[in-house]
Design a protein around this motif. Structure first.
Motif, PDB file in Angstrom:
ATOM      1  N   ASP A   1     -45.367  22.466  31.339  1.00 49.17           N
ATOM      2  CA  ASP A   1     -45.549  23.716  30.481  1.00 49.17           C
ATOM      3  C   ASP A   1     -46.796  24.401  31.059  1.00 49.17           C
ATOM      4  O   ASP A   1     -47.059  25.622  30.925  1.00 49.17           O
ATOM      5  N   GLU A   2     -47.985  23.622  31.173  1.00 49.67           N
ATOM      6  CA  GLU A   2     -49.221  24.173  31.855  1.00 49.67           C
ATOM      7  C   GLU A   2     -49.033  24.961  33.207  1.00 49.67           C
ATOM      8  O   GLU A   2     -49.501  25.907  33.481  1.00 49.67           O
ATOM      9  N   LYS A   3     -48.278  24.245  33.960  1.00 51.48           N
ATOM     10  CA  LYS A   3     -47.834  25.048  35.218  1.00 51.48           C
ATOM     11  C   LYS A   3     -47.102  26.446  35.080  1.00 51.48           C
ATOM     12  O   LYS A   3     -47.664  27.191  35.816  1.00 51.48           O
ATOM     13  N   ILE A   4     -46.278  26.151  34.203  1.00 54.07           N
ATOM     14  CA  ILE A   4     -45.619  27.553  33.830  1.00 54.07           C
ATOM     15  C   ILE A   4     -46.459  28.706  33.318  1.00 54.07           C
ATOM     16  O   ILE A   4     -46.379  29.722  33.786  1.00 54.07           O
ATOM     17  N   LYS A   5     -47.407  28.140  32.649  1.00 55.01           N
ATOM     18  CA  LYS A   5     -48.305  28.967  31.920  1.00 55.01           C
ATOM     19  C   LYS A   5     -49.351  29.417  32.935  1.00 55.01           C
ATOM     20  O   LYS A   5     -49.527  30.836  33.014  1.00 55.01           O
ATOM     21  N   ASN A   6     -49.635  28.663  33.906  1.00 52.27           N
ATOM     22  CA  ASN A   6     -50.522  29.265  34.890  1.00 52.27           C
ATOM     23  C   ASN A   6     -49.798  30.350  35.772  1.00 52.27           C
ATOM     24  O   ASN A   6     -50.479  31.152  36.290  1.00 52.27           O
ATOM     25  N   SER A   7     -48.500  29.968  36.111  1.00 52.07           N
ATOM     26  CA  SER A   7     -47.692  30.998  36.965  1.00 52.07           C
ATOM     27  C   SER A   7     -47.666  32.355  35.985  1.00 52.07           C
ATOM     28  O   SER A   7     -47.838  33.400  36.991  1.00 52.07           O
ATOM     29  N   ILE A   8     -47.447  32.282  34.780  1.00 48.98           N
ATOM     30  CA  ILE A   8     -47.402  33.531  34.064  1.00 48.98           C
ATOM     31  C   ILE A   8     -48.512  34.465  34.188  1.00 48.98           C
ATOM     32  O   ILE A   8     -48.644  35.522  34.269  1.00 48.98           O
ATOM     33  N   ASP A   9     -49.641  33.518  33.884  1.00 54.66           N
ATOM     34  CA  ASP A   9     -50.936  34.004  33.967  1.00 54.66           C
ATOM     35  C   ASP A   9     -51.332  34.813  35.374  1.00 54.66           C
ATOM     36  O   ASP A   9     -51.942  35.743  35.536  1.00 54.66           O
ATOM     37  N   SER A  10     -51.093  34.037  36.431  1.00 54.87           N
ATOM     38  CA  SER A  10     -50.974  34.750  37.917  1.00 54.87           C
ATOM     39  C   SER A  10     -50.344  35.946  37.829  1.00 54.87           C
ATOM     40  O   SER A  10     -50.828  36.821  38.594  1.00 54.87           O
ATOM     41  N   LEU A  11     -49.152  35.923  37.466  1.00 53.09           N
ATOM     42  CA  LEU A  11     -48.372  37.228  37.532  1.00 53.09           C
ATOM     43  C   LEU A  11     -48.895  38.217  36.810  1.00 53.09           C
ATOM     44  O   LEU A  11     -49.010  39.616  37.001  1.00 53.09           O
ATOM     45  N   ALA A  12     -49.502  37.970  35.531  1.00 51.52           N
ATOM     46  CA  ALA A  12     -50.075  39.080  34.812  1.00 51.52           C
ATOM     47  C   ALA A  12     -51.540  39.637  35.553  1.00 51.52           C
ATOM     48  O   ALA A  12     -51.526  40.700  35.527  1.00 51.52           O
ATOM     49  N   ASP A  13     -52.118  38.679  36.339  1.00 50.66           N
ATOM     50  CA  ASP A  13     -53.325  39.084  37.053  1.00 50.66           C
ATOM     51  C   ASP A  13     -52.779  40.138  38.320  1.00 50.66           C
ATOM     52  O   ASP A  13     -53.501  41.177  38.476  1.00 50.66           O
TER      53      ASP A  13
END
Length: 133
Positions: free
Chosen positions: A31-43
């Motif tokens: 879940d943390e990896k997915i959350k980090n990926s979503i954060d990267s996409l938002a950036d």
């Protein structure tokens, strides 16, 4: 769809993704990896928004001049370190002159064009440049 509609949809998507990142708790490592990926996409969407804003501004083209304080300017706009600038430079790969994106920087009191597209160049009076305002 015009560029304003696209920009609005990108902004809304970015805000939605940021809401997920800020409001969801990661239960597992995955879940943390997915959350980090979503954060990267938002950036990356934010970077895209900034690029759209930059290129939507009308460029003012002119030759560099040196003002009385020893700084370069374009159409009465004084350029200081970090100021965005586009310069018309020869590209050996394309074998012609092209517009290059970069910014003004200084080293030991000497101003230069930090070229994001290639080699840096010392600023000189008469260089063909454009700024976006």
């Amino acid at each position: 769809m015009n560029k304003y509609e696209i920009e609005s949809k990108i902004r809304n998507l970015r805000l939605y993704l940021e809401g997920i990142v800020n409001n969801e708790k990661a239960e597992t490592w995955e879940d943390e990896k997915i959350k980090n990926s979503i954060d990267s996409l938002a950036d990356r969407l934010y970077d895209y928004e900034q690029t759209m804003k930059y290129y939507s501004k009308k460029p003012q083209e002119s030759r560099l001049t040196l003002n009385s304080s020893g700084r370069y300017e374009v159409n009465d706009i004084e350029l200081t370190c970090g100021h965005g600038l586009e310069m018309y430079l020869y590209d050996s790969y394309e074998e012609c002159e092209i517009w290059c994106e970069g910014r003004v920087e200084a080293d030991n009191g000497e101003y230069y064009f930090l070229n994001l597209d290639g080699a840096n160049k010392e600023l000189e009076e008469g260089d063909l440049v454009r700024v976006r305002i």
